[in-house]
Design a protein around this motif. Structure first.
Motif, short mmCIF file in Angstrom:
data_model
loop_
_atom_site.label_atom_id
_atom_site.label_comp_id
_atom_site.label_asym_id
_atom_site.label_seq_id
_atom_site.Cartn_x
_atom_site.Cartn_y
_atom_site.Cartn_z
N ASN A 127 8.42 7.00 8.73
CA ASN A 127 8.26 6.25 7.45
C ASN A 127 6.97 5.35 7.41
O ASN A 127 6.93 4.54 8.65
N GLY A 128 6.15 5.70 6.59
CA GLY A 128 4.80 4.85 6.52
C GLY A 128 3.72 5.71 6.64
O GLY A 128 3.45 6.44 5.87
N ARG A 129 3.21 5.53 8.04
CA ARG A 129 2.02 6.44 8.43
C ARG A 129 2.03 6.98 9.83
O ARG A 129 2.73 6.44 10.52
N LYS A 130 1.46 7.94 9.63
CA LYS A 130 1.19 8.35 11.27
C LYS A 130 -0.02 8.51 11.90
O LYS A 130 -1.02 8.27 10.83
N ARG A 131 0.00 8.30 13.04
CA ARG A 131 -1.59 7.72 13.63
C ARG A 131 -2.11 9.03 14.39
O ARG A 131 -1.30 9.41 15.28
N GLY A 177 0.85 -1.28 0.00
CA GLY A 177 0.06 -0.02 -0.10
C GLY A 177 0.67 1.21 -0.18
O GLY A 177 2.10 1.17 -0.05
N PRO A 178 0.23 2.22 -0.17
CA PRO A 178 0.99 3.69 0.05
C PRO A 178 1.44 4.14 1.15
O PRO A 178 0.81 3.63 2.37
N HIS A 179 2.45 4.84 1.21
CA HIS A 179 3.22 5.15 2.42
C HIS A 179 4.09 6.30 2.15
O HIS A 179 4.18 6.63 0.74
N GLY A 180 4.28 7.25 3.07
CA GLY A 180 4.98 8.34 2.99
C GLY A 180 6.17 8.54 4.12
O GLY A 180 6.45 7.72 4.60
#
Length: 136
Positions: free
Chosen positions: A23-27, A12-15
């Motif tokens: 890296n990935g997603r922030k919650r 999936g997408p990540h940034g």
């Protein structure tokens, strides 16, 4: 140069957020004064915190219109406070960190930090399952 948003090792997408080194997603979470979750957002890491927080507050407003005061971290100050007051009618109080070199528990801020600690203890939440989450 555009950031690589998909790798074979990560579905999936990540940034990537260079400021927080995430890296990935922030919650982003919203919890009540006891630390119980009200709503959660998991945007890409390269989306600014203020943009992700606006989406979180809109989702929170849809489900909990009766809220009057929102406590926020110091990084969410600025136009977000005026936006929440004018659009949603919520007073926003910013809890800022002390400039001391040591640990000091800030009462309202500690609630969210404790909630993140509770969530990180769960082994099931250690995996990146946001790929399969459908956002409404």
């Amino acid at each position: 140069m555009t950031p690589n948003r998909s790798r074979p090792s990560q579905k999936g997408p990540h940034g990537y957020d260079a400021g927080k080194r995430v890296n990935g997603r922030k919650r982003h979470i919203a919890s009540d004064t006891r630390g119980l979750l009200l709503t959660v957002m998991a945007p890409l890491a390269d989306i600014q915190d203020r943009v992700g927080t606006r989406a979180l507050l809109i989702r929170l407003f849809v489900h909990f219109e009766c809220l009057k005061t929102i406590f926020a971290d110091g990084s969410y100050s600025g136009s977000l406070i005026n936006w929440a007051l004018s659009l949603l009618g919520w007073n926003t109080q910013v809890i800022k960190r002390c400039q001391q070199h040591g640990f000091e528990a800030l009462l309202k801020r500690w609630i969210v930090e404790r909630t993140f600690a509770w969530l990180s203890q769960s082994r099931r939440l250690g995996k990146n399952h946001e790929v399969t989450v459908l956002f409404s």
